[in-house]
Enzyme design. Sequence first.
Site, PDB file in Angstrom:
ATOM      1  N   ARG A 143      -7.398 -20.412  -2.633  1.00  0.00           N
ATOM      2  CA  ARG A 143      -6.410 -20.307  -1.429  1.00  0.00           C
ATOM      3  C   ARG A 143      -4.955 -21.363  -1.546  1.00  0.00           C
ATOM      4  O   ARG A 143      -5.338 -22.570  -1.526  1.00  0.00           O
ATOM      5  CB  ARG A 143      -6.987 -20.185  -0.078  1.00  0.00           C
ATOM      6  CG  ARG A 143      -6.186 -20.042   1.021  1.00  0.00           C
ATOM      7  CD  ARG A 143      -6.768 -19.878   2.458  1.00  0.00           C
ATOM      8  NE  ARG A 143      -5.695 -19.387   3.406  1.00  0.00           N
ATOM      9  CZ  ARG A 143      -4.988 -20.183   3.968  1.00  0.00           C
ATOM     10  NH1 ARG A 143      -4.802 -21.554   3.433  1.00  0.00           N
ATOM     11  NH2 ARG A 143      -4.098 -19.874   4.788  1.00  0.00           N
TER      12      ARG A 143
ATOM     13  N   GLU B 296      11.739   2.328  14.352  1.00  0.00           N
ATOM     14  CA  GLU B 296      10.927   3.580  13.919  1.00  0.00           C
ATOM     15  C   GLU B 296       9.436   3.349  14.759  1.00  0.00           C
ATOM     16  O   GLU B 296       9.414   2.527  15.507  1.00  0.00           O
ATOM     17  CB  GLU B 296      10.523   3.246  12.494  1.00  0.00           C
ATOM     18  CG  GLU B 296       9.953   1.773  12.164  1.00  0.00           C
ATOM     19  CD  GLU B 296       9.814   1.521  10.507  1.00  0.00           C
ATOM     20  OE1 GLU B 296       9.564   2.397   9.908  1.00  0.00           O
ATOM     21  OE2 GLU B 296       9.840   0.482  10.213  1.00  0.00           O
TER      22      GLU B 296
ATOM     23  N   ARG C 292       8.480   4.318  -4.148  1.00  0.00           N
ATOM     24  CA  ARG C 292       8.422   3.258  -3.217  1.00  0.00           C
ATOM     25  C   ARG C 292       7.440   2.220  -3.703  1.00  0.00           C
ATOM     26  O   ARG C 292       7.675   0.978  -3.373  1.00  0.00           O
ATOM     27  CB  ARG C 292       8.251   3.917  -2.054  1.00  0.00           C
ATOM     28  CG  ARG C 292       8.335   2.938  -0.692  1.00  0.00           C
ATOM     29  CD  ARG C 292       8.263   3.444   0.755  1.00  0.00           C
ATOM     30  NE  ARG C 292       6.767   3.911   0.775  1.00  0.00           N
ATOM     31  CZ  ARG C 292       6.720   4.776   1.740  1.00  0.00           C
ATOM     32  NH1 ARG C 292       7.609   5.172   2.802  1.00  0.00           N
ATOM     33  NH2 ARG C 292       5.205   5.356   2.070  1.00  0.00           N
TER      34      ARG C 292
ATOM     35  N   LYS D  47       6.547  -1.995   2.094  1.00  0.00           N
ATOM     36  CA  LYS D  47       5.253  -1.113   2.619  1.00  0.00           C
ATOM     37  C   LYS D  47       4.163  -2.300   2.342  1.00  0.00           C
ATOM     38  O   LYS D  47       3.213  -2.084   1.607  1.00  0.00           O
ATOM     39  CB  LYS D  47       5.066  -0.139   1.862  1.00  0.00           C
ATOM     40  CG  LYS D  47       3.892   0.903   3.122  1.00  0.00           C
ATOM     41  CD  LYS D  47       4.140   2.461   2.534  1.00  0.00           C
ATOM     42  CE  LYS D  47       3.054   3.083   3.503  1.00  0.00           C
ATOM     43  NZ  LYS D  47       3.214   3.249   4.731  1.00  0.00           N
TER      44      LYS D  47
ATOM     45  N   LEU E 239      11.164   0.816   7.452  1.00  0.00           N
ATOM     46  CA  LEU E 239      10.344   1.714   6.064  1.00  0.00           C
ATOM     47  C   LEU E 239      11.356   2.838   5.678  1.00  0.00           C
ATOM     48  O   LEU E 239      11.617   4.118   6.720  1.00  0.00           O
ATOM     49  CB  LEU E 239       8.868   2.123   6.320  1.00  0.00           C
ATOM     50  CG  LEU E 239       8.197   2.503   5.196  1.00  0.00           C
ATOM     51  CD1 LEU E 239       8.200   1.321   4.256  1.00  0.00           C
ATOM     52  CD2 LEU E 239       6.963   3.140   5.415  1.00  0.00           C
TER      53      LEU E 239
ATOM     54  N   HIS F 264      -0.678 -20.890  -0.686  1.00  0.00           N
ATOM     55  CA  HIS F 264       0.177 -19.919  -0.360  1.00  0.00           C
ATOM     56  C   HIS F 264       1.349 -19.411  -1.460  1.00  0.00           C
ATOM     57  O   HIS F 264       1.432 -18.310  -1.900  1.00  0.00           O
ATOM     58  CB  HIS F 264       1.255 -20.599   0.859  1.00  0.00           C
ATOM     59  CG  HIS F 264       0.555 -20.787   1.938  1.00  0.00           C
ATOM     60  ND1 HIS F 264      -0.520 -21.583   2.168  1.00  0.00           N
ATOM     61  CD2 HIS F 264       0.638 -20.034   3.258  1.00  0.00           C
ATOM     62  CE1 HIS F 264      -0.909 -21.626   3.455  1.00  0.00           C
ATOM     63  NE2 HIS F 264      -0.370 -20.642   4.085  1.00  0.00           N
TER      64      HIS F 264
ATOM     65  N   TYR G  17       0.810  -1.204   0.035  1.00  0.00           N
ATOM     66  CA  TYR G  17       0.006   0.117  -0.096  1.00  0.00           C
ATOM     67  C   TYR G  17       0.872   1.342  -0.162  1.00  0.00           C
ATOM     68  O   TYR G  17       2.079   1.411   0.349  1.00  0.00           O
ATOM     69  CB  TYR G  17      -0.966  -0.116   1.208  1.00  0.00           C
ATOM     70  CG  TYR G  17      -0.221   0.200   2.459  1.00  0.00           C
ATOM     71  CD1 TYR G  17       0.460  -0.720   3.156  1.00  0.00           C
ATOM     72  CD2 TYR G  17      -0.469   1.469   3.104  1.00  0.00           C
ATOM     73  CE1 TYR G  17       1.064  -0.521   4.452  1.00  0.00           C
ATOM     74  CE2 TYR G  17      -0.138   1.739   4.630  1.00  0.00           C
ATOM     75  CZ  TYR G  17       0.844   0.682   5.095  1.00  0.00           C
ATOM     76  OH  TYR G  17       1.216   1.060   6.293  1.00  0.00           O
TER      77      TYR G  17
HETATM   78  C1  LIG Z   1       6.207   1.693   9.732  1.00  0.00           C
HETATM   79  C2  LIG Z   1       6.316   3.172   9.174  1.00  0.00           C
HETATM   80  N1  LIG Z   1       7.565   3.833   9.037  1.00  0.00           N
HETATM   81  C3  LIG Z   1       7.358   4.871   8.535  1.00  0.00           C
HETATM   82  C4  LIG Z   1       6.374   5.496   8.079  1.00  0.00           C
HETATM   83  C5  LIG Z   1       6.452   6.893   7.263  1.00  0.00           C
HETATM   84  O1  LIG Z   1       6.706   6.929   6.044  1.00  0.00           O
HETATM   85  P1  LIG Z   1       5.932   8.040   5.039  1.00  0.00           P
HETATM   86  O2  LIG Z   1       6.729   9.282   5.563  1.00  0.00           O
HETATM   87  O3  LIG Z   1       6.478   7.591   3.710  1.00  0.00           O
HETATM   88  O4  LIG Z   1       4.485   7.987   5.105  1.00  0.00           O
HETATM   89  C6  LIG Z   1       5.097   4.889   7.710  1.00  0.00           C
HETATM   90  C7  LIG Z   1       3.881   5.329   7.029  1.00  0.00           C
HETATM   91  O5  LIG Z   1       3.159   6.012   7.480  1.00  0.00           O
HETATM   92  C8  LIG Z   1       4.968   3.403   8.288  1.00  0.00           C
HETATM   93  O6  LIG Z   1       4.121   2.781   8.432  1.00  0.00           O
END
Ligand SMILES: Cc1ncc(COP(=O)(O)O)c(C=O)c1O
Length: 289
Positions: A102, A184, A54, A151, A209, A104, A35
């Site tokens: 379904r 993070e 991304r 993501k 991320l 995997h 996403y």
């Molecule tokens: C786990 C995580 N880290 C960091 C971010 C920040 O990323 P972005 O600045 O691309 O929204 C997000 C997104 O919201 C996220 O889900």
Amino acid sequence: MSGRRVAYVNGRFVRHADAAVHIEDRGYQFADGVYEVWAVFGGRLADAPGHFARLRRSLGELRIAEPMGEAALKIVLAETLRRNRIVDGLLYLQVNRGVAPRDHAFPDPGVKPSVIVTARAIDLAAGEAKAALGVAVISTPENRWGRCDIKTVGLLPNVLAKQAAREAGAVEAWFVDELGLVTEGASSNAWIVDADGVLRTRDIQANILRGVTRQSVLRLIGEAGLALDERPFTIAEAKAAREAFITGAGSLVLPVVRIDGAAVGDGAPGPVAKRLRTFYMAEARRLAA
Ligand SMILES: Cc1ncc(COP(=O)(O)O)c(C=O)c1O
């Protein structure tokens, strides 16, 4: 208002209330999808190129076919914003590996990826009020898989961490790895202005991320000539820091004033975070596309 909300689902715009996917969509069965979330200012996408890049990378890493070209996707996204009359808001895109019995392992290459898009308005004034007060975060042990650079919609650890934060009266949870270093947030990147006045955030070689907002803020820090070290920090360092903040498409640049109940600095949003928020908002609006 909600009666007029519209979602894009696999080629069609449908009433949000009626929007549905198949029970054997692999996003539903396996979290087999990715996403993106864009902040929207004045009806246009903030940090658009970074999010598109991304998205391509996430799809490539999971070997999910791009469901359409970028130009077509941009039209779908713009149309979703238009039909929902979004001026300032958030735009959500999900691409899954598709619908198949379904199993995997990957389905037939002929199975088309599924695509959904939703949009909602945000109250910018409420966001500013929240930023003016600052928010609380909690820490929680890192328990996610090793590919947090992708993501994906597989967000269960993030869901549990966020709920723990909410139950503690906080808005975000910072994951802490086995070395005691913050990776993070559950939906944002984590920053401090350390005791020496140096901006710190974890480098993207780590399992985090690659935040698009983080990247834009790094550019602004460079332009402003502020001291920066892309180096992780501990919770103890964050508690002893002058300032802390988070970045993300949802939070933009949001000052953090409490960590695990302890005040950061004097317990109010700091000057660097406030300045970066102002810079970021202005630049994101100027460059929105
Ligand atoms: C786990 C995580 N880290 C960091 C971010 C920040 O990323 P972005 O600045 O691309 O929204 C997000 C997104 O919201 C996220 O889900």
